[in-house]
Design an enzyme around this catalytic site. Sequence first.
Site, mmCIF file in Angstrom:
data_model
loop_
_atom_site.group_PDB
_atom_site.id
_atom_site.type_symbol
_atom_site.label_atom_id
_atom_site.label_comp_id
_atom_site.label_asym_id
_atom_site.label_seq_id
_atom_site.Cartn_x
_atom_site.Cartn_y
_atom_site.Cartn_z
ATOM 1 N N HIS A 243 -16.464 -27.451 -15.197
ATOM 2 C CA HIS A 243 -16.189 -28.608 -14.339
ATOM 3 C C HIS A 243 -16.411 -28.199 -12.893
ATOM 4 O O HIS A 243 -16.132 -27.057 -12.523
ATOM 5 C CB HIS A 243 -14.739 -29.081 -14.529
ATOM 6 C CG HIS A 243 -14.506 -30.474 -14.049
ATOM 7 N ND1 HIS A 243 -14.211 -30.753 -12.737
ATOM 8 C CD2 HIS A 243 -14.564 -31.657 -14.703
ATOM 9 C CE1 HIS A 243 -14.079 -32.071 -12.608
ATOM 10 N NE2 HIS A 243 -14.291 -32.644 -13.772
ATOM 11 N N GLU A 298 -14.001 -33.873 -21.899
ATOM 12 C CA GLU A 298 -14.889 -34.414 -22.927
ATOM 13 C C GLU A 298 -14.633 -33.814 -24.307
ATOM 14 O O GLU A 298 -14.927 -34.442 -25.319
ATOM 15 C CB GLU A 298 -16.356 -34.169 -22.540
ATOM 16 C CG GLU A 298 -16.762 -34.768 -21.204
ATOM 17 C CD GLU A 298 -16.969 -36.268 -21.247
ATOM 18 O OE1 GLU A 298 -16.173 -36.951 -21.923
ATOM 19 O OE2 GLU A 298 -17.920 -36.743 -20.616
HETATM 20 N N1 ACO Z 1 -21.729 -23.827 -20.675
HETATM 21 C C1 ACO Z 1 -22.329 -22.680 -20.290
HETATM 22 N N2 ACO Z 1 -22.473 -22.300 -19.016
HETATM 23 C C2 ACO Z 1 -21.980 -23.130 -18.082
HETATM 24 C C3 ACO Z 1 -21.340 -24.324 -18.402
HETATM 25 C C4 ACO Z 1 -21.215 -24.674 -19.759
HETATM 26 N N3 ACO Z 1 -20.632 -25.789 -20.152
HETATM 27 N N4 ACO Z 1 -20.963 -24.947 -17.278
HETATM 28 C C5 ACO Z 1 -21.347 -24.160 -16.253
HETATM 29 N N5 ACO Z 1 -21.963 -23.051 -16.761
HETATM 30 C C6 ACO Z 1 -22.508 -21.937 -16.005
HETATM 31 C C7 ACO Z 1 -23.787 -22.311 -15.307
HETATM 32 O O1 ACO Z 1 -24.916 -22.122 -16.155
HETATM 33 C C8 ACO Z 1 -23.768 -21.356 -14.129
HETATM 34 O O2 ACO Z 1 -24.153 -20.100 -14.599
HETATM 35 P P1 ACO Z 1 -25.003 -19.097 -13.668
HETATM 36 O O3 ACO Z 1 -24.075 -18.737 -12.532
HETATM 37 O O4 ACO Z 1 -25.310 -17.959 -14.568
HETATM 38 O O5 ACO Z 1 -26.210 -19.856 -13.212
HETATM 39 C C9 ACO Z 1 -22.290 -21.275 -13.778
HETATM 40 O O6 ACO Z 1 -21.589 -21.590 -14.987
HETATM 41 C C10 ACO Z 1 -21.858 -22.234 -12.702
HETATM 42 O O7 ACO Z 1 -22.225 -23.524 -13.086
HETATM 43 P P2 ACO Z 1 -22.541 -24.695 -12.088
HETATM 44 O O8 ACO Z 1 -23.897 -25.223 -12.420
HETATM 45 O O9 ACO Z 1 -22.270 -24.314 -10.675
HETATM 46 O O10 ACO Z 1 -21.455 -25.737 -12.496
HETATM 47 P P3 ACO Z 1 -21.405 -27.193 -11.942
HETATM 48 O O11 ACO Z 1 -20.144 -27.339 -11.209
HETATM 49 O O12 ACO Z 1 -22.634 -27.580 -11.238
HETATM 50 O O13 ACO Z 1 -21.401 -28.017 -13.302
HETATM 51 C C11 ACO Z 1 -20.809 -29.274 -15.125
HETATM 52 C C12 ACO Z 1 -20.328 -28.678 -13.799
HETATM 53 C C13 ACO Z 1 -22.031 -30.143 -14.892
HETATM 54 C C14 ACO Z 1 -19.689 -30.130 -15.719
HETATM 55 C C15 ACO Z 1 -21.155 -28.102 -16.085
HETATM 56 O O14 ACO Z 1 -20.015 -27.306 -16.282
HETATM 57 C C16 ACO Z 1 -21.731 -28.574 -17.410
HETATM 58 O O15 ACO Z 1 -22.924 -28.822 -17.513
HETATM 59 N N6 ACO Z 1 -20.857 -28.694 -18.478
HETATM 60 C C17 ACO Z 1 -21.341 -29.130 -19.757
HETATM 61 C C18 ACO Z 1 -21.439 -30.659 -19.805
HETATM 62 C C19 ACO Z 1 -20.082 -31.334 -19.780
HETATM 63 O O16 ACO Z 1 -19.151 -30.930 -20.472
HETATM 64 N N7 ACO Z 1 -19.981 -32.416 -18.982
HETATM 65 C C20 ACO Z 1 -18.764 -33.181 -18.817
HETATM 66 C C21 ACO Z 1 -18.069 -32.807 -17.560
HETATM 67 S S1 ACO Z 1 -16.517 -33.642 -17.388
HETATM 68 C C22 ACO Z 1 -16.905 -35.133 -16.688
HETATM 69 O O17 ACO Z 1 -17.766 -35.266 -15.873
HETATM 70 C C23 ACO Z 1 -16.199 -36.315 -17.182
#
Ligand code: ACO
Length: 356
Positions: A243, A298
């Site tokens: 998140h 989620e």
């Molecule tokens: N699985 C694996 N790796 C992840 C995940 C995940 N779910 N979420 C973040 N990471 C990793 C990224 O790949 C990144 O890795 P890196 O540093 O090696 O490049 C690191 O963690 C940081 O991630 P960011 O991209 O900075 O996270 P951001 O804040 O942009 O993304 C998000 C948040 C979009 C929710 C992300 O965690 C994600 O894609 N989750 C999966 C989809 C999901 O569950 N969405 C619902 C969110 S809740 C809502 O909106 C209601």
Amino acid sequence: MKLGLDDVIAAQTILSHVDGEAGRLIVRGHDLEELAGRMSFERAVAILWEGLVTEGAEDLAGRIGAARARAFGHLAPLAPRLAGLTPVEGMRLLLAALPDADEDPAFLAIGGAGVAAAMAVRGAGGNGPIEPDPSAAHAADLLRMLRGTPADAGEAAGLDTYLVTIMDHGLNASTFTARVVASTEAGILSSVVAGLCALKGPLHGGAPGPVLDMLDAIGTVENAEGWLDDAIGRGERLMGFGHRIYRVRDPRADVLKAAAGRLKGRDNRIAFAEAVEAAALAVLERRKPGRRLDTNVEFYTALLLEALGIPRAGFTPLFGAGRTAGWVAHAVEQVKTGRIIRPRSDYVGPWPAQAA
Ligand code: ACO
């Protein structure tokens, strides 16, 4: 410049506050746990909207029920257009058809979002719409309109818990979108349509369906760790984890997990989900150290809505039906500021050649 506007404060709000370090969600002065699972959606909307959209002790349930009936009058003729669309595409089409010139647009939006979600789910499955019952409670009526069978008290309470849990959540992507549109004075219904468009993406509200796809693909507890590890190895994100704001567990996850647990006896795979969750957290800790990735809303949304008999493609429309309460309130709050949202961009393209 901050690419994702991380930590940029773009609005002041009295509506909700997300404390990502403490894992706390405050809605109009109440911790989420004081609201969700303890009251109907209508009662929670009354708290969220009080003094902003509405003025105190009004018959919200009656007005939302009447709005469902009004919305159905506008939307029923569009049912044939839903064939071939996914539920969220269908909901987008339906919400866009609601008129701005309504006697009560905030209520048309919230009642209409429930009707549109149910119609869109049914339409995608080739089923005709079911007329609302304006005298029924919103969650019970939504479930009946969507599934075609009446909801029992436990199911209605489960959906109430879900709708209250997700109705507002700070300046998330869809709420920000709704505020941008509202700031142009385009109107409440346009703000809600825009909010739904932003919610549709898998990085925001489109994740709970894929959570179940992931659980299906994993199949057994023994497979979980290897499957999840391979997925990270392929560069995939684990749906239901991570998140932008929460650096600890999303407080909504536990509220929804408890609600799903109360629906025992239905299609409920909580124990399996718990095992997958534990494996996922271990894999994320090992493969993404220091990123502080935890369970988000989620993951258990998927389990709760599955237990309520909602098809997975209908999860995002239901999210939209609940979040409409927040989009409407934020739209009204934004308009009160009297200022259009208009940030600047940093031009990094070529400049025209100087005339000789
Ligand atoms: N699985 C694996 N790796 C992840 C995940 C995940 N779910 N979420 C973040 N990471 C990793 C990224 O790949 C990144 O890795 P890196 O540093 O090696 O490049 C690191 O963690 C940081 O991630 P960011 O991209 O900075 O996270 P951001 O804040 O942009 O993304 C998000 C948040 C979009 C929710 C992300 O965690 C994600 O894609 N989750 C999966 C989809 C999901 O569950 N969405 C619902 C969110 S809740 C809502 O909106 C209601």
